[in-house]
Design a protein around this motif. Sequence first.
Motif, PDB file in Angstrom:
ATOM      1  N   ALA A 191     -40.230  37.927 -21.162  1.00 41.38           N
ATOM      2  CA  ALA A 191     -41.300  37.305 -21.936  1.00 41.38           C
ATOM      3  C   ALA A 191     -42.304  36.741 -20.937  1.00 41.38           C
ATOM      4  O   ALA A 191     -41.942  36.365 -19.818  1.00 41.38           O
ATOM      5  N   VAL A 192     -43.548  36.713 -21.357  1.00 46.82           N
ATOM      6  CA  VAL A 192     -44.624  36.210 -20.514  1.00 46.82           C
ATOM      7  C   VAL A 192     -45.424  35.187 -21.310  1.00 46.82           C
ATOM      8  O   VAL A 192     -45.776  35.425 -22.460  1.00 46.82           O
ATOM      9  N   GLN A 193     -45.674  34.049 -20.681  1.00 51.07           N
ATOM     10  CA  GLN A 193     -46.579  33.056 -21.253  1.00 51.07           C
ATOM     11  C   GLN A 193     -47.794  32.976 -20.348  1.00 51.07           C
ATOM     12  O   GLN A 193     -47.655  32.964 -19.119  1.00 51.07           O
ATOM     13  N   ALA A 231     -55.863  31.406 -16.021  1.00 51.43           N
ATOM     14  CA  ALA A 231     -54.745  30.677 -16.618  1.00 51.43           C
ATOM     15  C   ALA A 231     -53.445  30.978 -15.871  1.00 51.43           C
ATOM     16  O   ALA A 231     -53.234  32.098 -15.405  1.00 51.43           O
ATOM     17  N   PRO A 232     -52.573  29.983 -15.762  1.00 51.36           N
ATOM     18  CA  PRO A 232     -51.288  30.219 -15.098  1.00 51.36           C
ATOM     19  C   PRO A 232     -50.380  31.094 -15.953  1.00 51.36           C
ATOM     20  O   PRO A 232     -50.432  31.060 -17.177  1.00 51.36           O
ATOM     21  N   VAL A 233     -49.549  31.876 -15.275  1.00 46.70           N
ATOM     22  CA  VAL A 233     -48.616  32.777 -15.950  1.00 46.70           C
ATOM     23  C   VAL A 233     -47.187  32.304 -15.675  1.00 46.70           C
ATOM     24  O   VAL A 233     -46.852  31.935 -14.556  1.00 46.70           O
ATOM     25  N   SER A 234     -46.377  32.330 -16.713  1.00 43.38           N
ATOM     26  CA  SER A 234     -44.947  32.069 -16.570  1.00 43.38           C
ATOM     27  C   SER A 234     -44.207  33.314 -17.034  1.00 43.38           C
ATOM     28  O   SER A 234     -44.506  33.848 -18.107  1.00 43.38           O
ATOM     29  N   GLN A 274     -48.358  42.575 -20.845  1.00 45.62           N
ATOM     30  CA  GLN A 274     -48.368  41.352 -21.652  1.00 45.62           C
ATOM     31  C   GLN A 274     -49.471  40.400 -21.190  1.00 45.62           C
ATOM     32  O   GLN A 274     -50.145  39.781 -22.010  1.00 45.62           O
ATOM     33  N   VAL A 275     -49.665  40.291 -19.889  1.00 45.05           N
ATOM     34  CA  VAL A 275     -50.736  39.429 -19.368  1.00 45.05           C
ATOM     35  C   VAL A 275     -52.093  39.942 -19.840  1.00 45.05           C
ATOM     36  O   VAL A 275     -52.935  39.170 -20.311  1.00 45.05           O
ATOM     37  N   ARG A 276     -52.301  41.265 -19.741  1.00 51.73           N
ATOM     38  CA  ARG A 276     -53.575  41.836 -20.208  1.00 51.73           C
ATOM     39  C   ARG A 276     -53.785  41.538 -21.694  1.00 51.73           C
ATOM     40  O   ARG A 276     -54.884  41.138 -22.105  1.00 51.73           O
ATOM     41  N   GLU A 277     -52.755  41.737 -22.490  1.00 53.55           N
ATOM     42  CA  GLU A 277     -52.879  41.497 -23.922  1.00 53.55           C
ATOM     43  C   GLU A 277     -53.195  40.041 -24.222  1.00 53.55           C
ATOM     44  O   GLU A 277     -54.013  39.737 -25.090  1.00 53.55           O
ATOM     45  N   LYS A 278     -52.557  39.148 -23.494  1.00 49.57           N
ATOM     46  CA  LYS A 278     -52.722  37.723 -23.787  1.00 49.57           C
ATOM     47  C   LYS A 278     -54.019  37.154 -23.243  1.00 49.57           C
ATOM     48  O   LYS A 278     -54.481  36.114 -23.686  1.00 49.57           O
ATOM     49  N   THR A 279     -54.615  37.821 -22.277  1.00 47.51           N
ATOM     50  CA  THR A 279     -55.909  37.372 -21.747  1.00 47.51           C
ATOM     51  C   THR A 279     -57.055  38.221 -22.303  1.00 47.51           C
ATOM     52  O   THR A 279     -58.201  37.976 -21.979  1.00 47.51           O
TER      53      THR A 279
END
Length: 157
Positions: free
Chosen positions: A64-66, A80-83, A149-154
């Motif tokens: 999972a990626v936040q 934004a920071p990624v976890s 996931q990072v691309r989708e969330k940003t």
Amino acid sequence: MTADAELPRAFAAIVDDFQALTEPDRLQLLLEFAEGLPELPASYADHPDLLEPVPECQSPVFLAVQVGVPDGAASVGLDAPVSVFLSAPREAPTTRGFAGILAEGLAGLTAEQVLAVPDDVPHRLGLDRAVSPLRLRGMAGMLGRIKRQVREKTQAT
């Protein structure tokens, strides 16, 4: 300029550590990363449905990626920071080691930095002869899914 010049600092240090060792010692270091993989936080351990499977891995791996802070704005930027949260079984130390490398190498990075991590990081570790190509593809699969996931969330392209 070294081959890992474009890697974020933590990843470059990991690659340097692997490259400084003999092949058997690289496997030992990989096992150390397996032991160091953090457990999932309760928010994911109690809700495995929030995790994405990584079918490229021979063993059951989930991630999972936040991006940004939990419960933050619906749209976050590349700064934004990624976890990253990864789950891999203890009975699969190679796969778990790769997950540990990604967890440590991506820790503290921004979305932009995660997206800039070269896709060939698994090969830069110098494990090509020590582990099967299928296992290396598994690590590449983990990294690819994290980036997606990072691309989708940003909403980055």
